[in-house]
Design an enzyme around this catalytic site. Structure first.
Site, PDB file in Angstrom:
ATOM      1  N   CYS A 155      30.620  41.666  41.471  1.00  0.00           N
ATOM      2  CA  CYS A 155      31.786  41.267  40.673  1.00  0.00           C
ATOM      3  C   CYS A 155      32.806  42.398  40.631  1.00  0.00           C
ATOM      4  O   CYS A 155      34.007  42.167  40.665  1.00  0.00           O
ATOM      5  CB  CYS A 155      31.369  40.857  39.276  1.00  0.00           C
ATOM      6  SG  CYS A 155      30.264  42.026  38.497  1.00  0.00           S
ATOM      7  N   GLU A 176      39.078  36.258  45.300  1.00  0.00           N
ATOM      8  CA  GLU A 176      37.784  36.924  45.376  1.00  0.00           C
ATOM      9  C   GLU A 176      37.015  36.352  46.564  1.00  0.00           C
ATOM     10  O   GLU A 176      36.798  35.142  46.648  1.00  0.00           O
ATOM     11  CB  GLU A 176      36.989  36.700  44.084  1.00  0.00           C
ATOM     12  CG  GLU A 176      35.692  37.488  44.061  1.00  0.00           C
ATOM     13  CD  GLU A 176      34.889  37.314  42.776  1.00  0.00           C
ATOM     14  OE1 GLU A 176      34.712  36.174  42.330  1.00  0.00           O
ATOM     15  OE2 GLU A 176      34.433  38.344  42.231  1.00  0.00           O
ATOM     16  N   GLU A 229      31.735  36.822  32.215  1.00  0.00           N
ATOM     17  CA  GLU A 229      31.977  37.889  33.191  1.00  0.00           C
ATOM     18  C   GLU A 229      32.130  37.198  34.541  1.00  0.00           C
ATOM     19  O   GLU A 229      31.161  36.691  35.097  1.00  0.00           O
ATOM     20  CB  GLU A 229      30.800  38.863  33.160  1.00  0.00           C
ATOM     21  CG  GLU A 229      31.201  40.232  33.649  1.00  0.00           C
ATOM     22  CD  GLU A 229      31.102  40.338  35.148  1.00  0.00           C
ATOM     23  OE1 GLU A 229      32.099  39.995  35.811  1.00  0.00           O
ATOM     24  OE2 GLU A 229      30.055  40.742  35.636  1.00  0.00           O
TER      25      GLU A 229
END
Ligand code: NAD
Length: 484
Positions: free
Chosen positions: A290, A386, A256
């Protein structure tokens, strides 16, 4: 240790085979408060030898009483643990707030979620079963869902309690034993949870915790041939290393790895409903999430209105220390502060339309001002990479096709949302957008533990949460009996 941080265990130790033990090398790492930058204690620096001891304990435990418990008995231990976690939610929240820098209310929500994971997986433990398969005359064929054995869990610093709940909770419900390597920047609630699990009746060695550095304890756990499954949450770069290490031992991995998740707002959206989600999903946990929504795609007909409303919300955002419990806390570390500041520098040529205010930010804390950029090209680094900080970009679009192209235009595919009143459009886009979770007229659906979660593309693979996680923490065996 400051008086603000009250622990009932010694974080300079590991929990292995039910015992608190100092790391074999006797080394510790500093425990830094992100709100002040102060060194407030020491945590264990576990290494290869400690991981080896933890894996041996987990291997022994799966052949001990744990392996003989019924699924219902395993579930009952998790349900007891759930009640204990809920009863101590305030204590856990305070520990997490100080350790992670997370505003107290947000930390408390994580503790409540941890209790809920234990409740969900406790209740699900005895509802996980195989199937019978109609086959040729003379055969009875069925499948068994067996635990992998020893599972390794590598957890990041941003949501320790929630990520432990969803991975360790599911692994235990399915009958595995666990070695948990929490992040070096935030390991306290992992130790607290394991101590509570012991008190809830989890047999010794079923859950072992070894804090330490990723390159030492983390790498040793991934390389250990006695580990049968690895669950990893963290960066893409580390995820690649984890998968390569697992490949050498041919063991399954769940990765993940974060995202660049869009919210797509159409001209026909209910803007009143959308606006709170547009900002909150980007600044929660200071954007270190996330599934943070760091890209807001807005159709041109409502673009100016949405930008103005988001900007006004940004101007009102208050930033301060975790215990001040404002909208946004500090970032986890100096390193993360430098990464986010670097992104803000890259946005110097862009239009900043809103920024939050530092109102209770001690010198030495890792604070940055939440920042909203508008009119950003989809190809810009701030719209592609990100950031993992309280930074959002607004990107205009003309029509559905362009919205889908922009939404799918990064390497990631974790979460997305569609804001529109047009039902057919909702269905079309839910199919076309590449993401493991798609939300329609909401974002996150309250984080429900029942909802399978995981990525596409570089957001990773495998699913956690919900029943899917239980399937992932078991291996399927087919039994074909010939009886004539
Ligand atoms: P990271 O990937 O380095 O760390 C995550 C976990 O992996 C930690 O427990 C760490 O100790 C461990 N680890 C590190 N190197 C390892 C190795 N070689 N083998 C095994 N385990 C190892 O992440 P980070 O440096 O803490 O954060 C950097 C970036 O990662 C962030 O800026 C963010 O983009 C991303 N991140 C994503 C998530 C997420 O929820 N997807 C969480 C944290 C960080």
């Amino acid at each position: 240790m400051t008086s603000e941080l009250q622990l009932w265990f010694d974080p300079s130790k590991c929990l292995i085979a039910g015992e608190w033990v100092a790391p074999v090398g006797g080394q510790v790492l500093p425990l830094i408060d992100p709100s002040t930058g102060q060194d407030i204690g020491a945590i264990a620096r576990g290494q290869e030898a400690d991981i080896a001891a933890a894996v041996a304990a987990a291997e022994a435990a799966r052949h001990g009483p744990w392996g003989r418990l019924s699924a219902a008995e395993r579930g009952r231990i998790l349900l007891t643990l759930s009640r204990m976690v809920a009863a101590r939610a305030d204590d856990l929240a305070r520990i997490e707030a100080i350790d992670v820098g997370k505003p107290l209310k947000q930390a408390r929500a994580d503790a409540v979620a941890l209790a809920r994971y234990c409740e969900f997986y406790g209740g699900a433990a005895d509802k996980l079963h195989g199937q019978t398969i109609p086959y040729m005359d003379g055969y009875t064929v069925y499948t068994l869902r067996e635990p992998h054995g020893v599972t390794g869990h590598i957890v990041p610093w941003n949501y320790p309690m929630q990520i432990i709940g969803r991975s360790v909770g599911a692994a235990l419900a399915a009958g595995n034993t666990c070695v948990l390597k929490p992040a070096e920047d935030a390991c306290l609630t992992a130790l607290a949870f394991a101590d509570m699990a012991k008190a809830a009746g989890l047999p010794d060695g079923v859950l072992n915790v070894v804090p330490g550095l990723g390159a030492e304890a983390g790498a040793a756990l991934c390389a250990h041939p006695g580990v049968h499954h690895i669950s990893f949450t963290g960066s893409v770069q580390t995820g690649v290393q984890v998968q390569m290490a697992a490949a050498r031992n041919v063991v399954p991995v769940t990765l993940e790895l974060g995202g660049k998740s869009p919210q797509v707002v159409f001209d026909d959206a209910d803007l009143e409903a959308a606006l709170p989600f547009l900002v909150n999903a980007g600044i929660q946990n200071a954007g270190q999430t996330c599934s943070a929504s760091s890209r807001i795609l807005v159709q041109r007909g409502v673009y100016d209105r949405v930008v103005a409303a988001m900007a006004a919300r940004y101007q009102g955002l208050q930033v301060g220390s975790a215990l001040a419990d404002l909208d946004v806390g500090p970032l986890i570390s100096r390193k993360q502060q430098a990464i986010v500041s670097g992104f803000l520098d890259q946005g110097q040529d862009l239009q900043i339309v809103g920024q939050g205010q530092l109102v209770n930010a001690p010198n030495g804390g890792n604070f940055v001002r939440p920042t909203l950029f508008a009119g950003v090209a989809p190809s810009h680094a701030l719209a592609r990479d990100e950031i993992f900080g309280p930074v959002q970009v607004v990107i205009p679009f003309d029509d559905e096709d362009e919205a889908v192209a922009i939404a799918n235009g990064t390497d990631y595919g974790l979460v997305a949302s569609i804001w529109s009143r047009d039902g057919a459009r909702q269905m079309r886009l839910a199919r076309k957008i590449r993401a493991g979770q798609v939300f329609i007229n909401n974002y996150g659906a309250g984080g429900g533990v029942e909802l399978p979660f995981g990525g596409m593309g570089k957001s990773g693979h495998g699913r956690e949460k919900g029943f899917e996680a239980l399937y992932g923490f078991t291996v399927l065996k087919t039994v074909a009996a010939y009886h004539g």
